[in-house]
Write a protein that holds these residues in place. Structure first.
Motif, PDB file in Angstrom:
ATOM      1  N   ARG A 154      42.887  57.553  12.143  1.00  0.00           N
ATOM      2  CA  ARG A 154      42.779  57.553  10.689  1.00  0.00           C
ATOM      3  C   ARG A 154      41.535  56.762  10.294  1.00  0.00           C
ATOM      4  O   ARG A 154      41.052  55.903  11.036  1.00  0.00           O
ATOM      5  CB  ARG A 154      44.017  56.929  10.047  1.00  0.00           C
ATOM      6  CG  ARG A 154      45.309  57.702  10.302  1.00  0.00           C
ATOM      7  CD  ARG A 154      46.485  57.038   9.592  1.00  0.00           C
ATOM      8  NE  ARG A 154      47.706  57.801   9.782  1.00  0.00           N
ATOM      9  CZ  ARG A 154      48.552  57.612  10.791  1.00  0.00           C
ATOM     10  NH1 ARG A 154      48.301  56.677  11.699  1.00  0.00           N
ATOM     11  NH2 ARG A 154      49.644  58.345  10.890  1.00  0.00           N
ATOM     12  N   LEU A 155      41.046  57.040   9.086  1.00  0.00           N
ATOM     13  CA  LEU A 155      39.842  56.354   8.600  1.00  0.00           C
ATOM     14  C   LEU A 155      40.044  54.844   8.596  1.00  0.00           C
ATOM     15  O   LEU A 155      39.185  54.082   9.065  1.00  0.00           O
ATOM     16  CB  LEU A 155      39.501  56.864   7.203  1.00  0.00           C
ATOM     17  CG  LEU A 155      38.375  56.152   6.456  1.00  0.00           C
ATOM     18  CD1 LEU A 155      37.082  56.227   7.240  1.00  0.00           C
ATOM     19  CD2 LEU A 155      38.194  56.754   5.062  1.00  0.00           C
ATOM     20  N   SER A 156      41.173  54.386   8.076  1.00  0.00           N
ATOM     21  CA  SER A 156      41.415  52.941   7.993  1.00  0.00           C
ATOM     22  C   SER A 156      41.515  52.318   9.385  1.00  0.00           C
ATOM     23  O   SER A 156      41.099  51.172   9.592  1.00  0.00           O
ATOM     24  CB  SER A 156      42.696  52.674   7.207  1.00  0.00           C
ATOM     25  OG  SER A 156      43.803  53.323   7.808  1.00  0.00           O
ATOM     26  N   GLU A 157      42.088  53.070  10.339  1.00  0.00           N
ATOM     27  CA  GLU A 157      42.219  52.564  11.707  1.00  0.00           C
ATOM     28  C   GLU A 157      40.855  52.405  12.357  1.00  0.00           C
ATOM     29  O   GLU A 157      40.578  51.401  13.027  1.00  0.00           O
ATOM     30  CB  GLU A 157      43.092  53.511  12.530  1.00  0.00           C
ATOM     31  CG  GLU A 157      44.540  53.563  12.079  1.00  0.00           C
ATOM     32  CD  GLU A 157      45.332  54.677  12.740  1.00  0.00           C
ATOM     33  OE1 GLU A 157      46.579  54.658  12.651  1.00  0.00           O
ATOM     34  OE2 GLU A 157      44.712  55.577  13.348  1.00  0.00           O
ATOM     35  N   LEU A 158      39.996  53.393  12.165  1.00  0.00           N
ATOM     36  CA  LEU A 158      38.661  53.334  12.777  1.00  0.00           C
ATOM     37  C   LEU A 158      37.849  52.189  12.174  1.00  0.00           C
ATOM     38  O   LEU A 158      37.162  51.458  12.898  1.00  0.00           O
ATOM     39  CB  LEU A 158      37.951  54.668  12.595  1.00  0.00           C
ATOM     40  CG  LEU A 158      36.586  54.783  13.279  1.00  0.00           C
ATOM     41  CD1 LEU A 158      36.437  56.118  13.984  1.00  0.00           C
ATOM     42  CD2 LEU A 158      35.460  54.615  12.273  1.00  0.00           C
ATOM     43  N   ALA A 159      37.928  52.028  10.841  1.00  0.00           N
ATOM     44  CA  ALA A 159      37.149  50.977  10.193  1.00  0.00           C
ATOM     45  C   ALA A 159      37.602  49.586  10.639  1.00  0.00           C
ATOM     46  O   ALA A 159      36.799  48.645  10.666  1.00  0.00           O
ATOM     47  CB  ALA A 159      37.272  51.111   8.675  1.00  0.00           C
ATOM     48  N   ALA A 160      38.881  49.442  10.995  1.00  0.00           N
ATOM     49  CA  ALA A 160      39.424  48.125  11.334  1.00  0.00           C
ATOM     50  C   ALA A 160      39.224  47.743  12.797  1.00  0.00           C
ATOM     51  O   ALA A 160      39.584  46.636  13.205  1.00  0.00           O
ATOM     52  CB  ALA A 160      40.917  48.089  11.004  1.00  0.00           C
ATOM     53  N   LEU A 161      38.631  48.628  13.605  1.00  0.00           N
ATOM     54  CA  LEU A 161      38.515  48.360  15.039  1.00  0.00           C
ATOM     55  C   LEU A 161      37.591  47.181  15.344  1.00  0.00           C
ATOM     56  O   LEU A 161      36.497  47.060  14.773  1.00  0.00           O
ATOM     57  CB  LEU A 161      37.985  49.593  15.769  1.00  0.00           C
ATOM     58  CG  LEU A 161      38.943  50.769  15.957  1.00  0.00           C
ATOM     59  CD1 LEU A 161      38.228  51.889  16.704  1.00  0.00           C
ATOM     60  CD2 LEU A 161      40.199  50.341  16.704  1.00  0.00           C
ATOM     61  N   ASN A 162      38.045  46.338  16.266  1.00  0.00           N
ATOM     62  CA  ASN A 162      37.196  45.322  16.885  1.00  0.00           C
ATOM     63  C   ASN A 162      36.959  45.723  18.339  1.00  0.00           C
ATOM     64  O   ASN A 162      37.706  46.532  18.907  1.00  0.00           O
ATOM     65  CB  ASN A 162      37.860  43.943  16.820  1.00  0.00           C
ATOM     66  CG  ASN A 162      38.013  43.445  15.397  1.00  0.00           C
ATOM     67  OD1 ASN A 162      37.193  43.755  14.520  1.00  0.00           O
ATOM     68  ND2 ASN A 162      39.074  42.695  15.142  1.00  0.00           N
ATOM     69  N   TRP A 163      35.949  45.125  18.952  1.00  0.00           N
ATOM     70  CA  TRP A 163      35.649  45.485  20.339  1.00  0.00           C
ATOM     71  C   TRP A 163      36.811  45.159  21.271  1.00  0.00           C
ATOM     72  O   TRP A 163      37.008  45.819  22.293  1.00  0.00           O
ATOM     73  CB  TRP A 163      34.373  44.794  20.800  1.00  0.00           C
ATOM     74  CG  TRP A 163      33.139  45.441  20.258  1.00  0.00           C
ATOM     75  CD1 TRP A 163      32.316  44.966  19.281  1.00  0.00           C
ATOM     76  CD2 TRP A 163      32.601  46.711  20.647  1.00  0.00           C
ATOM     77  NE1 TRP A 163      31.298  45.848  19.024  1.00  0.00           N
ATOM     78  CE2 TRP A 163      31.440  46.930  19.856  1.00  0.00           C
ATOM     79  CE3 TRP A 163      32.968  47.671  21.563  1.00  0.00           C
ATOM     80  CZ2 TRP A 163      30.671  48.077  19.969  1.00  0.00           C
ATOM     81  CZ3 TRP A 163      32.205  48.822  21.698  1.00  0.00           C
ATOM     82  CH2 TRP A 163      31.074  49.017  20.907  1.00  0.00           C
ATOM     83  N   ALA A 164      37.595  44.160  20.917  1.00  0.00           N
ATOM     84  CA  ALA A 164      38.757  43.818  21.738  1.00  0.00           C
ATOM     85  C   ALA A 164      39.794  44.930  21.772  1.00  0.00           C
ATOM     86  O   ALA A 164      40.626  44.978  22.692  1.00  0.00           O
ATOM     87  CB  ALA A 164      39.393  42.528  21.222  1.00  0.00           C
ATOM     88  N   ASP A 165      39.749  45.816  20.796  1.00  0.00           N
ATOM     89  CA  ASP A 165      40.712  46.913  20.743  1.00  0.00           C
ATOM     90  C   ASP A 165      40.336  48.062  21.676  1.00  0.00           C
ATOM     91  O   ASP A 165      41.155  48.951  21.924  1.00  0.00           O
ATOM     92  CB  ASP A 165      40.824  47.463  19.307  1.00  0.00           C
ATOM     93  CG  ASP A 165      41.292  46.403  18.324  1.00  0.00           C
ATOM     94  OD1 ASP A 165      42.203  45.636  18.694  1.00  0.00           O
ATOM     95  OD2 ASP A 165      40.746  46.343  17.199  1.00  0.00           O
ATOM     96  N   LEU A 166      39.101  48.064  22.160  1.00  0.00           N
ATOM     97  CA  LEU A 166      38.607  49.138  23.014  1.00  0.00           C
ATOM     98  C   LEU A 166      38.644  48.726  24.481  1.00  0.00           C
ATOM     99  O   LEU A 166      38.245  47.613  24.830  1.00  0.00           O
ATOM    100  CB  LEU A 166      37.180  49.512  22.635  1.00  0.00           C
ATOM    101  CG  LEU A 166      36.988  50.316  21.347  1.00  0.00           C
ATOM    102  CD1 LEU A 166      35.531  50.282  20.923  1.00  0.00           C
ATOM    103  CD2 LEU A 166      37.441  51.757  21.554  1.00  0.00           C
ATOM    104  N   ASP A 167      39.118  49.632  25.302  1.00  0.00           N
ATOM    105  CA  ASP A 167      39.033  49.434  26.753  1.00  0.00           C
ATOM    106  C   ASP A 167      38.172  50.573  27.279  1.00  0.00           C
ATOM    107  O   ASP A 167      38.672  51.658  27.592  1.00  0.00           O
ATOM    108  CB  ASP A 167      40.432  49.478  27.381  1.00  0.00           C
ATOM    109  CG  ASP A 167      40.414  49.063  28.853  1.00  0.00           C
ATOM    110  OD1 ASP A 167      39.358  49.247  29.493  1.00  0.00           O
ATOM    111  OD2 ASP A 167      41.434  48.581  29.344  1.00  0.00           O
ATOM    112  N   LEU A 168      36.870  50.316  27.372  1.00  0.00           N
ATOM    113  CA  LEU A 168      35.941  51.372  27.762  1.00  0.00           C
ATOM    114  C   LEU A 168      36.105  51.750  29.230  1.00  0.00           C
ATOM    115  O   LEU A 168      35.813  52.883  29.601  1.00  0.00           O
ATOM    116  CB  LEU A 168      34.501  50.915  27.484  1.00  0.00           C
ATOM    117  CG  LEU A 168      34.180  50.598  26.010  1.00  0.00           C
ATOM    118  CD1 LEU A 168      32.715  50.199  25.861  1.00  0.00           C
ATOM    119  CD2 LEU A 168      34.501  51.772  25.107  1.00  0.00           C
ATOM    120  N   ARG A 169      36.583  50.830  30.022  1.00  0.00           N
ATOM    121  CA  ARG A 169      36.773  51.144  31.438  1.00  0.00           C
ATOM    122  C   ARG A 169      37.957  52.087  31.631  1.00  0.00           C
ATOM    123  O   ARG A 169      37.898  53.053  32.395  1.00  0.00           O
ATOM    124  CB  ARG A 169      36.997  49.859  32.233  1.00  0.00           C
ATOM    125  CG  ARG A 169      37.205  50.087  33.717  1.00  0.00           C
ATOM    126  CD  ARG A 169      37.298  48.774  34.458  1.00  0.00           C
ATOM    127  NE  ARG A 169      36.056  48.008  34.325  1.00  0.00           N
ATOM    128  CZ  ARG A 169      35.884  46.783  34.841  1.00  0.00           C
ATOM    129  NH1 ARG A 169      36.867  46.205  35.513  1.00  0.00           N
ATOM    130  NH2 ARG A 169      34.734  46.138  34.686  1.00  0.00           N
TER     131      ARG A 169
END
Length: 249
Positions: A154-169
């Motif tokens: 969702r738009l609000s979910e994407l806007a609220a993302l911090n790098w800690a929320d991503l696991d690129l590996r």
């Protein structure tokens, strides 16, 4: 069905329409809508007899509404019909013409068909995502578009993302959605590559926002909407592109 003339209406309905026009000062168009809905209902309830609003039961009204629905009347029109009946009975009760329960109270029209959300076809998506990452804004925006399309956030979910929320590996993103529920969403390879390019361009701490404005603050939902519109126009797309459309694509 022919339009009922004032002389054709039963006295109770005439007085109600006069009340709408004179006392409530509703527009002629609105009064005509009440007249049409109530006269059509009366003709279906009492086709060969005088109107008997004071004896109308909930069961009779429910049956009439169901019959109108089977005949093709839209849920929106049925809702207007029920609303007109409720208003009529409130008026009649104030005048002492009826003393029973409002037969329309609690009745709901059938639900209309839910429209499926629009989507972009594969060729349009490909064209939209062909953003040349030749400047920092384009790199950021490509990551936004790829993540929208890959993970359906969702738009609000994407806007609220911090790098800690991503696991690129591992290729996943943790989002806090509706009702404060957390879910883990997979991220596709192209979105991961776009996010990696953004991370290299924009070194950040784990608690920093993923998508930032020129000034370094978190990119707001309105700004994201405008960037999507910008790239749709830039890529020559005729269709209005918005986050919800990308999410369902």
């Amino acid at each position: 069905m022919r339009e009922a003339r004032a002389a054709d209406l039963d006295p109770q309905l005439q007085h109600f329409l006069q009340h709408l026009e004179v006392e409530r000062r509703l527009s002629p168009r609105t009064v005509d809508a009440y007249r049409r809905q109530l006269t059509e209902l009366a003709h279906s309830l009492w086709p060969q007899q005088p109107s008997a609003w004071n004896r109308l039961s909930t069961a009779e009204l429910r049956s009439a509404i169901a019959g109108a629905h089977r005949s093709g009347l839209s849920p929106k029109s049925l809702a207007q019909r029920l609303s007109a009946v409720r208003s009529l009975f409130r008026f009649l009760r104030r005048r002492g013409a009826v003393d029973g329960a409002n037969p329309a109270a609690g009745l709901k029209p059938p639900k209309g068909e839910r429209r499926l959300p629009g989507v972009l076809d594969g060729d349009t998506i490909t064209r939209l995502l062909e953003i040349p990452d030749d400047d920092p804004l384009a790199t950021r925006d490509r990551a936004i578009l790829e993540l929208f399309y890959s993970s359906g956030l969702r738009l609000s979910e994407l806007a609220a993302l911090n790098w800690a929320d991503l696991d690129l590996r591992e290729g996943s993103v943790r989002v806090l959605g509706k009702d404060s529920k957390t879910r883990i969403v997979p991220v596709g390879s192209k979105a991961l590559a776009a996010l990696e390019a953004l991370r290299q361009q924009q070194p950040a701490e784990a608690t920093d926002p993923v998508f930032c404005s020129r000034r370094g603050g978190r990119l707001g939902v309105r700004a994201i909407q405008l960037r999507l519109r910008h790239w749709a126009q830039q890529q020559g797309l005729w269709q209005r592109v918005h986050p919800h459309l990308l999410r369902h694509s």
